[in-house]
Design a protein around this motif. Structure first.
Motif, short mmCIF file in Angstrom:
data_model
loop_
_atom_site.label_atom_id
_atom_site.label_comp_id
_atom_site.label_asym_id
_atom_site.label_seq_id
_atom_site.Cartn_x
_atom_site.Cartn_y
_atom_site.Cartn_z
N TRP A 566 0.97 -1.13 0.05
CA TRP A 566 0.10 0.06 -0.04
C TRP A 566 0.92 1.43 0.04
N VAL A 568 3.45 1.83 -1.31
CA VAL A 568 4.32 1.77 -2.66
C VAL A 568 3.38 2.36 -3.32
N LEU A 569 2.16 2.08 -3.58
CA LEU A 569 0.95 2.52 -4.25
C LEU A 569 0.79 3.97 -3.82
N ASP A 570 0.67 4.17 -2.63
CA ASP A 570 0.63 5.71 -2.32
C ASP A 570 1.65 6.49 -2.81
N LYS A 571 2.66 6.00 -3.11
CA LYS A 571 3.95 6.83 -3.92
C LYS A 571 3.48 7.07 -5.23
N ASP A 572 2.63 6.30 -5.87
CA ASP A 572 2.29 6.32 -7.30
C ASP A 572 3.30 5.52 -7.91
N GLU A 573 3.72 4.38 -7.13
CA GLU A 573 4.74 3.54 -8.00
C GLU A 573 3.86 2.10 -8.20
N LYS A 574 4.54 1.33 -8.97
CA LYS A 574 3.61 0.05 -9.36
C LYS A 574 4.41 -1.25 -8.97
N ILE A 607 -7.52 -0.13 -6.73
CA ILE A 607 -6.30 -0.03 -7.62
C ILE A 607 -6.50 -0.80 -8.80
N SER A 632 -1.13 5.35 -12.96
CA SER A 632 -0.07 5.86 -12.14
C SER A 632 0.22 4.94 -11.08
N LYS A 633 -0.83 4.22 -10.65
CA LYS A 633 -0.44 3.27 -9.42
C LYS A 633 -1.38 1.97 -10.04
N GLU A 650 8.70 3.10 -12.99
CA GLU A 650 7.95 3.27 -11.79
C GLU A 650 7.60 2.08 -10.99
#
Ligand code: ADP
Ligand code: MG
Length: 776
Positions: A566, A568-574, A607, A632-633, A650
């Motif tokens: 989570w 990671v996703l919050d930072k707009d990463e994949k 997501i 983006s995520k 990303e």
């Protein structure tokens, strides 16, 4: 004549010579003097018959000189004279004759007969040579005995006792015949019992009061010290050592074959046939390289005179294996070098031009590799090179230099990738790299192009309109032809069969060939399996060590893992999720991944979750990849390793389900897909397997070279020579880490033999023998 007596003498003398060195050339290696021993042996009748006068005289002189003045110089004179005699001895029987004898079935050998030969064949031992080259699992030291008093405190251990036969009796108990022996030494007595061994009583009684050696497990029972069914030996002549005073081999057995019988058989076979082991080193090579005689090495493996000597023996046999391999590889390489290749001209300007196309400075290793390419291309001989390095070390860009130089010489360069996705990615890299150069035009050749697209690509290749091509194995189709092809690059060479590669390479005359490995190749493997290639390595990563945290996670720890995901996703990463590999069935893989995707959607409701699997059509795959790249995520669930060979900057976390099903190198390669820009990244290895020591290597190291070495070590030396040559001799003997220097030594010796072909005749016979008849 080439007698075993001579052999035994040389074996003994070489051990003594070793001791002379240790003792500082004192002539004390043998009781009463080493030279006295040598003089006595060399004056015996059989010795006189076996060697010509001139050689014996030489030996006498050298012996005398050492005796008068034992010194290093005199020692070397003696050593080389003994070598001359042994060389003489070695060549008394033509190699071909000896080889034929070694290939005889055991059945016809003394002491065997069909029944014993049958038993040994169960152990995969058919011929004399198989038998001699099947080594003991271990050895036991029978040179050490304990007193009976000492044995009291050694219960449960196997103990050897030297005692006297004091009393023998026999009784029947419940259908068993029990023979009991009371054995005494000066410290006490013990009782040895033999069950149903009818001949024992008579034998023991005949030797009442004689010395006896006993070896067996010590038990303290009914108030007495006991040994049940011990091995024993009554020495015939107390002055002569018995097998009980030797280091004894312990072999793998089969039902119906006892350790004692096996030993007796191998002893007999060595006695008869050790003289038929051809030696391809001359004594001067042995002295120079500090290696043991081949026959002696074999003999010491079975009945060593000391433990120290078994290690020397092992080394000689491992060296032989390495040498056969290296000689063959280097010979092939030399042949290849003799062919006329396409000579290209590479100016400094061309090199600078290429570098100016790049948005970054090449690393030191990349530059070095590029220089190696340049030398090959300009040499006039066909390049035949392997490039390996860690994931992300920048191999593709260096391969680009090779293509650039080829194209600037008005030739075509062909890049073959293992999958369509990878081919596209590489094509994209190169088209953008060369976009500014009007003279360069590329085509992409894939199996799944439409008929029309394919025809267009084919035409571009054949007409020379295209100066480079990237594609998959679609290249090997018969109808694909090139216009002035000079350079072939095969990425991830292990995914292509040898035949496939060949089919590509025959489409040009003596082309320059570069094969690349996506992961580092352990150094032993690089030499043994790719010894026929020149090798370039890229050690350093352009962006420095990756910052990937790897963790082994059990199913029960998923919640804490999801928390990190989570974040990671919050930072707009994949995130990538790799589903377990089910080798047997692609449909199971698909089913599995569909289910996994549903699970993830439920856990990460807001997501975008994408799925990629092997049964999807190409444009479906492309579409999914494009969506994932743009999002983006997002989370991408993928079935196979192949599909993840993609560069999405990303992506910073990867979850690998059932990680225990993947090889270490493969896992490392997979994990290289995250953290492409050195961002903090995660790799979770999900497994419920109880032993995860293998996976822990990944937790501890991010270095592909170290991982590859460890992985090979775990898989064992059998992997080294591929399938054909993975003779079991090798697996029995080699120690990967420790023996690397031997491999380098073998390479050096092989080179020397190749530079001086007239000296290599015997070696070539040995190699031919091994290849033709001794595939064990
Ligand atoms: P490999 O094929 O060895 O796995 P790539 O050639 O795909 O590695 O390179 C990995 C990434 O590093 C690519 O994004 C590439 O553009 C980049 N790269 C390669 N060489 C350098 C360099 N010298 N400096 C910075 N980045 C580099
Ligand atoms: Mg690559």
């Amino acid at each position: 004549m080439k007698s075993h007596r001579s052999f035994a003498l040389w074996k003994r003398i070489h051990v003594a010579l070793g001791k002379e060195v240790e003792l500082g050339y004192s002539n004390h290696s043998i009781k009463n003097g080493f030279t006295a021993y040598l003089r006595k042996a060399s004056s015996e009748d059989w010795f006189i018959q076996e060697y010509p006068d001139s050689l014996r005289e030489k030996l006498n002189n050298a012996t005398m000189i050492y005796e008068k003045n034992p010194s290093e110089g005199a020692f070397h004179g003696l050593l080389s004279t003994i070598g001359e005699l042994q060389d003489y001895w070695d060549h008394q029987i033509p190699t071909a004759v000896m080889q034929d004898i070694l290939l005889k079935p055991l059945q016809y050998c003394k002491g065997f007969g069909p029944k014993r030969a049958q038993l040994l064949s169960r152990l995969d031992i058919q011929k004399i040579v198989d038998f001699l080259y099947t080594f003991p699992k271990s050895w036991i030291d029978r040179r050490k005995t304990n007193t009976i008093l000492e044995a009291y405190s050694m219960q449960g251990e196997t103990v050897q006792i030297q005692a006297k036969i004091a009393q023998v009796s026999e009784q029947k108990r419940g259908g068993y015949l029990i023979t009991s022996l009371v054995a005494k030494d000066h410290t006490g007595y013990l009782i040895a019992s033999f069950v149903n061994q009818k001949y024992v009583k008579k034998l023991l009684q005949e030797h009442l009061n004689s010395p006896i050696f006993l070896s067996g497990k010590i038990q303290y029972q009914y108030g007495k010290l006991q040994m049940s069914n011990p091995l024993f030996e009554i020495p015939k002549d107390p002055k002569h050592p018995t097998s009980f005073q030797e280091i004894q081999p312990v072999y793998k057995l089969t039902d119906g074959l006892s350790q004692n019988v096996y030993r007796q058989l191998i002893r007999q076979t060595l006695l008869e046939h050790i003289v038929h082991i051809p030696e391809f080193f001359t004594s001067s090579v042995r002295i120079q390289e500090n290696v043991m005689h081949r026959g002696e090495a074999l003999s010491h493996m079975h009945f060593p005179l000391s433990f120290q000597v078994t290690e020397e023996a092992r080394k000689r046999l491992v060296l032989d294996e390495f040498l056969f391999n290296q000689y063959t590889a280097l010979q092939y390489k030399m042949l290849h070098r003799k062919k006329e290749g396409i000579q290209l001209h590479i100016s400094d300007e061309m090199i600078l031009d290429y570098q100016s196309l790049l948005p970054f400075e090449l690393t030191f290793d990349q530059k070095k590799t590029m220089r190696e390419f340049c030398e090959d291309l300009q040499s006039g001989y066909p390049m035949n090179r392997l490039l390996h390095g860690d994931v992300g070390s920048g191999k593709t860009i260096v391969a680009g230099a090779l293509m650039y130089f080829t194209m600037k010489n008005q030739y075509q360069a062909i890049f073959m990738a293992p999958t369509e996705i990878l081919a596209k990615q590489v094509f994209r890299i190169f088209t953008s790299l060369f976009a500014s150069d009007q003279s360069i035009k590329g085509v992409l050749l894939l199996g799944e192009l439409t008929k029309k697209e394919k025809e267009k690509a084919e035409f571009a290749l054949q007409s020379g309109e295209a100066s480079f091509a990237v594609g998959t194995h679609a290249f090997i189709e018969d109808k694909i032809l090139f216009h002035r092809p000079a350079t072939f690059i095969v990425d991830e060479q292990h995914r292509f069969g040898v035949e496939q590669r060949k089919k590509l390479f025959v489409k040009a005359t003596q082309p320059h060939v570069l094969v690349m490995s996506a992961t580092p190749i352990p150094r032993t493997m690089a030499l043994t399996q790719f010894g026929d290639l020149d090798v370039s390595v890229i050690q350093q990563l352009p962006q420095g060590q990756k910052n990937i945290e790897t963790r082994i996670i059990s199913s029960s720890q998923r919640d804490s893992m999801n928390q990190i995901l989570w974040s990671v996703l919050d930072k707009d990463e994949k995130i990538y999720v790799v589903c377990p590999l089910i080798e047997e069935s692609e449909s199971l893989n698909v089913a599995n991944s569909v289910q996994k995707t549903e699970e993830i959607k439920a856990r990460f409701p807001s997501i975008d979750v994408y799925l990629l699997h092997g049964k999807m059509k190409t444009d479906e795959k492309n579409h999914v990849m494009e969506e994932f790249r743009k999002a983006s995520k997002a989370i991408l669930v993928s079935t196979t390793v192949i599909e993840v060979g993609v560069d999405v900057a990303e992506a910073t976390a990867m979850v690998i389900e059932n990680a225990e099903r993947f090889g270490l190198a493969q896992l490392h390669q997979l994990r290289g897909r995250v953290g492409r820009k050195s961002q903090k990244s995660y790799c979770f290895l999900v497994t419920d397997a109880t032993s995860s020591s293998r996976l822990q290597i990944l937790e501890q190291s991010n270095n592909g070279f170290a991982i590859a070495e460890k992985d090979l070590e775990l898989r064992g030396p059998g992997e080294l020579f591929g399938t054909l040559q993975s003779g079991h001799i090798f697996s029995q003997l080699v120690r990967l880490e420790e023996d690397y220097p031997l491999l380098e030594k073998a390479k050096m010796i092989a080179t020397r033999f190749l530079e001086n072909p007239s000296s290599a005749g015997e070696l070539e016979k040995a190699i031919e023998f091994r290849n033709r008849k001794m595939v064990l």
